[in-house]
Design a protein around this motif. Structure first.
Motif, PDB file in Angstrom:
ATOM      1  N   ALA A   1      44.175  35.836  43.303  1.00  0.00           N
ATOM      2  CA  ALA A   1      45.564  35.466  43.597  1.00  0.00           C
ATOM      3  C   ALA A   1      46.520  35.960  42.516  1.00  0.00           C
ATOM      4  N   ILE A   2      46.142  35.786  41.262  1.00  0.00           N
ATOM      5  CA  ILE A   2      46.994  36.220  40.153  1.00  0.00           C
ATOM      6  C   ILE A   2      47.126  37.736  40.128  1.00  0.00           C
ATOM      7  N   ALA A   3      46.005  38.428  40.304  1.00  0.00           N
ATOM      8  CA  ALA A   3      46.044  39.898  40.306  1.00  0.00           C
ATOM      9  C   ALA A   3      46.930  40.413  41.433  1.00  0.00           C
ATOM     10  N   LEU A   4      46.833  39.811  42.608  1.00  0.00           N
ATOM     11  CA  LEU A   4      47.664  40.226  43.742  1.00  0.00           C
ATOM     12  C   LEU A   4      49.138  39.944  43.483  1.00  0.00           C
ATOM     13  N   SER A   5      49.428  38.810  42.885  1.00  0.00           N
ATOM     14  CA  SER A   5      50.814  38.477  42.574  1.00  0.00           C
ATOM     15  C   SER A   5      51.408  39.492  41.610  1.00  0.00           C
ATOM     16  N   ARG A   6      50.636  39.893  40.617  1.00  0.00           N
ATOM     17  CA  ARG A   6      51.117  40.906  39.667  1.00  0.00           C
ATOM     18  C   ARG A   6      51.344  42.251  40.348  1.00  0.00           C
ATOM     19  N   LEU A   7      50.626  42.485  41.431  1.00  0.00           N
ATOM     20  CA  LEU A   7      50.791  43.737  42.163  1.00  0.00           C
ATOM     21  C   LEU A   7      51.915  43.659  43.194  1.00  0.00           C
ATOM     22  N   GLY A   8      52.653  42.555  43.168  1.00  0.00           N
ATOM     23  CA  GLY A   8      53.857  42.458  43.989  1.00  0.00           C
ATOM     24  C   GLY A   8      53.703  41.771  45.329  1.00  0.00           C
ATOM     25  N   HIS A   9      52.611  41.024  45.517  1.00  0.00           N
ATOM     26  CA  HIS A   9      52.367  40.404  46.817  1.00  0.00           C
ATOM     27  C   HIS A   9      52.626  38.896  46.803  1.00  0.00           C
TER      28      HIS A   9
ATOM     29  N   ILE B   1      46.070  24.219  34.569  1.00  0.00           N
ATOM     30  CA  ILE B   1      45.660  25.253  35.522  1.00  0.00           C
ATOM     31  C   ILE B   1      46.723  25.458  36.581  1.00  0.00           C
ATOM     32  N   ARG B   2      47.221  24.365  37.172  1.00  0.00           N
ATOM     33  CA  ARG B   2      48.252  24.490  38.200  1.00  0.00           C
ATOM     34  C   ARG B   2      49.480  25.206  37.667  1.00  0.00           C
ATOM     35  N   ASN B   3      49.915  24.809  36.475  1.00  0.00           N
ATOM     36  CA  ASN B   3      51.116  25.408  35.894  1.00  0.00           C
ATOM     37  C   ASN B   3      50.904  26.879  35.535  1.00  0.00           C
ATOM     38  N   PHE B   4      49.726  27.198  35.030  1.00  0.00           N
ATOM     39  CA  PHE B   4      49.406  28.587  34.669  1.00  0.00           C
ATOM     40  C   PHE B   4      49.471  29.472  35.910  1.00  0.00           C
ATOM     41  N   ILE B   5      48.794  29.056  36.964  1.00  0.00           N
ATOM     42  CA  ILE B   5      48.735  29.869  38.184  1.00  0.00           C
ATOM     43  C   ILE B   5      50.108  29.948  38.840  1.00  0.00           C
ATOM     44  N   ARG B   6      50.827  28.841  38.857  1.00  0.00           N
ATOM     45  CA  ARG B   6      52.187  28.849  39.412  1.00  0.00           C
ATOM     46  C   ARG B   6      53.089  29.752  38.590  1.00  0.00           C
ATOM     47  N   GLY B   7      52.878  29.769  37.285  1.00  0.00           N
ATOM     48  CA  GLY B   7      53.669  30.628  36.413  1.00  0.00           C
ATOM     49  C   GLY B   7      53.432  32.107  36.651  1.00  0.00           C
ATOM     50  N   GLU B   8      52.292  32.448  37.284  1.00  0.00           N
ATOM     51  CA  GLU B   8      51.995  33.841  37.617  1.00  0.00           C
ATOM     52  C   GLU B   8      52.603  34.246  38.960  1.00  0.00           C
TER      53      GLU B   8
ATOM     54  N   LYS C   1      36.329  53.406  28.417  1.00  0.00           N
ATOM     55  CA  LYS C   1      35.701  53.787  27.156  1.00  0.00           C
ATOM     56  C   LYS C   1      35.219  52.589  26.350  1.00  0.00           C
ATOM     57  N   SER C   2      35.957  51.485  26.423  1.00  0.00           N
ATOM     58  CA  SER C   2      35.577  50.307  25.642  1.00  0.00           C
ATOM     59  C   SER C   2      35.551  49.089  26.547  1.00  0.00           C
ATOM     60  N   ILE C   3      34.344  48.617  26.851  1.00  0.00           N
ATOM     61  CA  ILE C   3      34.193  47.438  27.709  1.00  0.00           C
ATOM     62  C   ILE C   3      34.038  46.201  26.837  1.00  0.00           C
ATOM     63  N   ILE C   4      34.986  45.280  26.980  1.00  0.00           N
ATOM     64  CA  ILE C   4      34.989  44.080  26.160  1.00  0.00           C
ATOM     65  C   ILE C   4      34.467  42.872  26.935  1.00  0.00           C
ATOM     66  N   ASP C   5      34.830  42.749  28.202  1.00  0.00           N
ATOM     67  CA  ASP C   5      34.452  41.581  28.993  1.00  0.00           C
ATOM     68  C   ASP C   5      34.392  41.992  30.457  1.00  0.00           C
ATOM     69  N   THR C   6      33.222  41.821  31.086  1.00  0.00           N
ATOM     70  CA  THR C   6      33.056  42.256  32.479  1.00  0.00           C
ATOM     71  C   THR C   6      33.483  41.199  33.492  1.00  0.00           C
ATOM     72  N   VAL C   7      33.644  39.961  33.059  1.00  0.00           N
ATOM     73  CA  VAL C   7      33.997  38.890  33.993  1.00  0.00           C
ATOM     74  C   VAL C   7      35.417  39.116  34.519  1.00  0.00           C
ATOM     75  N   GLY C   8      35.576  39.039  35.809  1.00  0.00           N
ATOM     76  CA  GLY C   8      36.890  39.243  36.425  1.00  0.00           C
ATOM     77  C   GLY C   8      37.082  40.620  37.009  1.00  0.00           C
ATOM     78  N   ALA C   9      36.160  41.542  36.722  1.00  0.00           N
ATOM     79  CA  ALA C   9      36.302  42.913  37.239  1.00  0.00           C
ATOM     80  C   ALA C   9      36.140  42.955  38.757  1.00  0.00           C
ATOM     81  N   GLY C  10      35.165  42.220  39.269  1.00  0.00           N
ATOM     82  CA  GLY C  10      34.953  42.191  40.707  1.00  0.00           C
ATOM     83  C   GLY C  10      36.130  41.578  41.456  1.00  0.00           C
ATOM     84  N   ASP C  11      36.737  40.563  40.855  1.00  0.00           N
ATOM     85  CA  ASP C  11      37.921  39.951  41.460  1.00  0.00           C
ATOM     86  C   ASP C  11      39.109  40.907  41.404  1.00  0.00           C
ATOM     87  N   GLY C  12      39.186  41.670  40.309  1.00  0.00           N
ATOM     88  CA  GLY C  12      40.233  42.684  40.219  1.00  0.00           C
ATOM     89  C   GLY C  12      40.055  43.740  41.295  1.00  0.00           C
ATOM     90  N   PHE C  13      38.798  44.114  41.546  1.00  0.00           N
ATOM     91  CA  PHE C  13      38.530  45.070  42.625  1.00  0.00           C
ATOM     92  C   PHE C  13      39.017  44.513  43.955  1.00  0.00           C
TER      93      PHE C  13
END
Length: 314
Positions: free
Chosen positions: A39-47, A64-71, A247-259
């Motif tokens: 949901a957050i990734a989609l919102s940042r992409l303008g949806h 959590i509610r405020n963070f997500i609403r803030g996005e 080139k530099s992978i720091i954290d893989t969690v969230g990549a699938g959701d980003g996809f």
């Protein structure tokens, strides 16, 4: 509303140092949860996106509610439980490896979600309904809620996009296989990872996984292949779509959701499947470069090919 999704979001505590958690003295607090990540990734992409969930009536739930609403995500359908707490999970950082994840979510507020928590009128606004295999694993009532959501999506003629997102810590392998396959075959689009596809179908090759799922209501299957990109198939076309080099992978969690978010963004913009899959690969790659589930997701102005001059299908 472009997309409606529902599921649990949790407090994420990320250690400030690497190594076993028993030696860690301080943590960074943020949030994580597959559906709210999308949901957050989609919102940042303008949806326009709506997220449905239940949180504890506690400070973590409000955060959590405020963070997500803030996005920019609509949280009007989020409810609060008086007698159950917001879930928490920890990451354990190991240099050069995927982080270990420790969940404390049993009997959480989100596990109390039930069909009556979903407003049918809200679903009627959605073009797409995004579901994952995590929610039905939380409890019997959550499983009922997912099936109710599928029913409402069908009545509203919204397309169902299903990411199996297997969590075997939450239920048995056999129950996961049976339930996730059933949900997948009631969806319009299915987004398994290669290991998830193997669990659900018994097949090990992307083409065979897709073929096993491409039946009934399923219009498209996209098998995520990590650094190699993804393979997609419909009844009319199929292709491997290469991933983006990171080139530099720091954290893989969230990549699938980003996809999932990038792919959905492409479908909302009425791109063809190949272009949507490539955009999914690109958004997923952004998540790999920073710690945290959602911190790496880009905004539309960063990735709009018309503004950047980039060819998505390079």
């Amino acid at each position: 509303m472009d997309v409606v999704t529902l599921g649990e979001s949790m407090i994420l505590l990320t250690p400030d140092t690497d190594g076993p958690l028993r030696f860690v003295n301080s943590f960074h607090k943020t949030i994580g949860g597959a559906e709210s990540n999308v949901a957050i990734a989609l919102s940042r992409l303008g949806h326009q996106v709506g997220w449905i969930s239940k949180l504890g009536d506690d400070e973590f739930g409000l955060y959590i509610r405020n963070f997500i609403r803030g996005e920019g995500v609509d949280t009007s359908q989020v409810t609060f439980a008086k007698l159950a707490s917001t879930a928490v999970y920890f990451k354990e950082s190991q240099p050069g490896q995927d982080p270990k994840v420790y969940y404390y979510r049993k009997h959480s507020a989100a596990s109390e979600m039930k069909p009556l928590d979903i407003d049918q009128a809200y679903f009627k606004q959605a073009k797409f309904v995004h579901l994952t295999g995590i929610t039905p694993a939380l409890s019997a009532s959550c499983k009922e809620t997912i099936y109710h959501a599928i029913k409402l999506a069908r009545q509203s003629e919204a397309k169902i996009v299903f990411d199996p997102n297997v969590r075997l810590k939450l239920w048995s392998k056999q129950e996961a296989k049976e339930t996730l396959l059933d949900i997948a075959l009631q969806s319009d689009i299915v987004l398994p990872g290669i290991e998830e596809g193997e669990l659900i179908t018994g097949e090990t090759e992307p083409e065979k996984i897709a073929a096993a799922l491409l039946k009934g209501k399923v219009q498209a299957v996209v098998v995520k292949l990590g650094a190699k990109g993804a393979y997609f198939a419909t009844k009319d076309e199929s292709a491997y779509v290469p991933g983006y080099e990171v080139k530099s992978i720091i954290d893989t969690v969230g990549a699938g959701d980003g996809f999932a978010a990038g792919f959905l963004s492409g479908l909302i913009r009425e791109w063809d499947y190949k272009k949507a899959v490539q955009f999914g690969n690109r958004i997923g790659a952004y998540a790999l470069g920073v710690k945290g589930d959602v911190e790496g997701y880009p905004f539309w102005q960063q990735v709009n090919p018309e503004k950047t001059g980039e060819d998505i299908l390079r």
